[in-house]
Design an enzyme around this catalytic site. Structure first.
Site, PDB file in Angstrom:
ATOM      1  N   CYS A   1       0.172   3.961   2.502  1.00 37.51           N
ATOM      2  CA  CYS A   1       0.618   3.559   3.844  1.00 37.51           C
ATOM      3  C   CYS A   1       2.096   3.928   4.031  1.00 37.51           C
ATOM      4  O   CYS A   1       2.497   4.414   5.090  1.00 37.51           O
ATOM      5  CB  CYS A   1       0.451   2.058   4.047  1.00 37.51           C
ATOM      6  SG  CYS A   1      -1.252   1.483   3.919  1.00 37.51           S
ATOM      7  N   CYS A  25       0.837  -1.202   0.000  1.00 39.04           N
ATOM      8  CA  CYS A  25       0.000   0.000   0.000  1.00 39.04           C
ATOM      9  C   CYS A  25       0.871   1.252   0.000  1.00 39.04           C
ATOM     10  O   CYS A  25       1.507   1.578   0.993  1.00 39.04           O
ATOM     11  CB  CYS A  25      -0.924  -0.062   1.224  1.00 39.04           C
ATOM     12  SG  CYS A  25      -1.643   1.486   1.749  1.00 39.04           S
TER      13      CYS A  25
END
Lengths: 308, 108
Positions: free
Chosen positions: B35, B32
């Protein structure tokens, strides 16, 4: 922290980083202001295959990290802050941010775009509960479940292909009869048995209990309504320029993009715009980087000229 | 220096739910990008809120039980737990200033 610079660059995507490489290398003191982390929208892309110099492709994150490193080598400074406005004072530009005011002789606005929201009932309520704007991040949560993706451009179709690795079925909902995505992506999508298409269709509302359960759809040609059961809906309908704070300061087009000439000059002397935020931009990484270089070179000329 | 600490399914109750101080859990995964981008912001916040909020990270791929329990369907998601209950839910990459506004409002 220093508050006076030759050039302030707003936005840390490819346009801003490229501008920073050029201005810092021209020995102009340069500050790049970014509200999140540098990288911009392309940093979310799993694979960039059309940026010259990377025949194997490169992730958007890695590409922009390399750009940042390159700019830092030449002395570009970066600041994490949100920009609230720009005003003119004694021939200088004052950039107002959440970390205070900074002045510069020239400003390059490379603030890019944000993903468009659908603006339908249920979207905000179910964000994080089945409504997603990042297929790379969230495909994992929909293993063996049906999902939909809204949009017909390159991002939407790449994301649809990615989703097939996890989801049981991927329905592409597109308001037109044909895709805007490039031919190579279309061919891949049409050949993928898990992907189905709903043409001329828009989402009217997103429904569920706690999490998304179904979509209410409407055919725009017949006005016929239908329901689609899904566990997730990915929104990839396009981009909106981040220019709300610039209304009344710079000339914008009807859609809110900044109007420039081919030197990236806006209608305010010494304020330039580059990348996706600019009217008539083709919204590609390579073009944004090109815009950044052009804006930087004319910003340097503006500063040199003003000093004479 | 206060740094976000990794928690897993097994430690979750002890570290997060039974904590005397409020705890932020960052639900994340290796694939991700947002993230990865929010992580340095959380490093800074862990330092700035040291003693007032404990910052933790939970890898959703390795700890699917906890992720499912809180119906995490989008990452990054930040949950702020106080007295064992999630009282703030922030989905997606957000500017540092906005995160601080949310945390400050919840602590007030």
């Amino acid at each position: 922290m220093k508050t006076e610079y030759d050039v302030i660059i707003i936005g840390g995507g490819p346009a801003g980083l490229s501008a920073g490489i050029y201005t810092a290398r021209a020995r102009l003191t340069s500050l790049l202001i970014e509200k999140n982390m540098v990288g911009g929208l392309i940093a979310d892309a799993e694979l960039v295959e059309n940026y010259p110099g990377f025949p194997e492709g490169i992730s958007g994150y890695d590409l922009t990290q390399l750009m940042e490193q390159q700019a830092q080598i030449f002395g570009l400074e970066t600041l994490t802050a949100e920009v609230n406005g720009i005003k003119l004072k004694d021939g200088l530009k004052v950039v107002q941010t959440t970390q205070g005011e900074f002045t510069a002789k020239a400003v390059i606005i490379a603030g890019g775009c944000e993903r468009t929201k659908l603006g339908v009932p249920g979207e905000v309520e179910f964000t994080g509960k089945g409504v997603s704007y990042c297929a790379t991040c969230d495909a994992f949560f929909f293993r063996d479940q049906p999902v939909a993706i809204v949009g017909g451009g390159n991002s939407a179709i790449s994301e649809a292909l990615q989703l097939t690795k996890f989801a049981s079925r991927v329905t592409v909902i597109h308001r037109r009869q044909e895709l805007r995505a490039t031919r190579i992506l279309q061919e891949k999508a049409f050949a993928e048995p898990k992907i189905e298409f709903l043409w001329n269709t828009v989402v009217e509302s997103i429904e569920g209990e706690d999490v998304v359960k179904r979509l209410q759809l409407r055919d725009v040609t017949t006005d016929e309504k239908s329901t689609l059961n899904v566990a997730g809906i990915f929104v990839s309908t396009g981009l909106n320029p981040s220019t709300n704070h610039l209304k009344g300061i710079l000339a914008l087009d009807e859609a809110g993009y900044i109007i420039t000439n081919d030197k990236m000059e806006t209608d305010a002397p010494g304020i330039f715009a580059a990348g996706d935020i600019r009217s008539s931009s083709i919204r590609q990484t390579i073009a944004a980087a090109g815009d950044g270089a052009v804006a930087a070179i004319y910003a340097e000329r503006f500063i040199t000229h003003a000093a004479k | 220096m206060a740094q976000p600490i990794d928690v897993d399914d097994n430690q979750f109750e002890q570290t997060v739910l039974k904590s005397a101080t409020p705890v932020v859990v960052d639900f994340w995964a290796t694939w991700c990008r947002p993230c990865t981008m929010i992580a340095p912001i959380l490093d800074e916040l862990a330092e700035e809120y040291s003693g007032r909020i404990t910052f933790t990270r939970l890898d959703v791929d390795q700890n699917q039980k906890t992720a499912a329990q809180y119906q995490i369907m989008s990452i990054p998601t930040l949950l702020l737990f106080k007295d064992g209950k999630p009282i703030v839910n922030i989905v997606g990459l957000r500017p540092k200033e906005e995160l601080k506004r949310n945390l400050d409002a919840a602590l007030a």
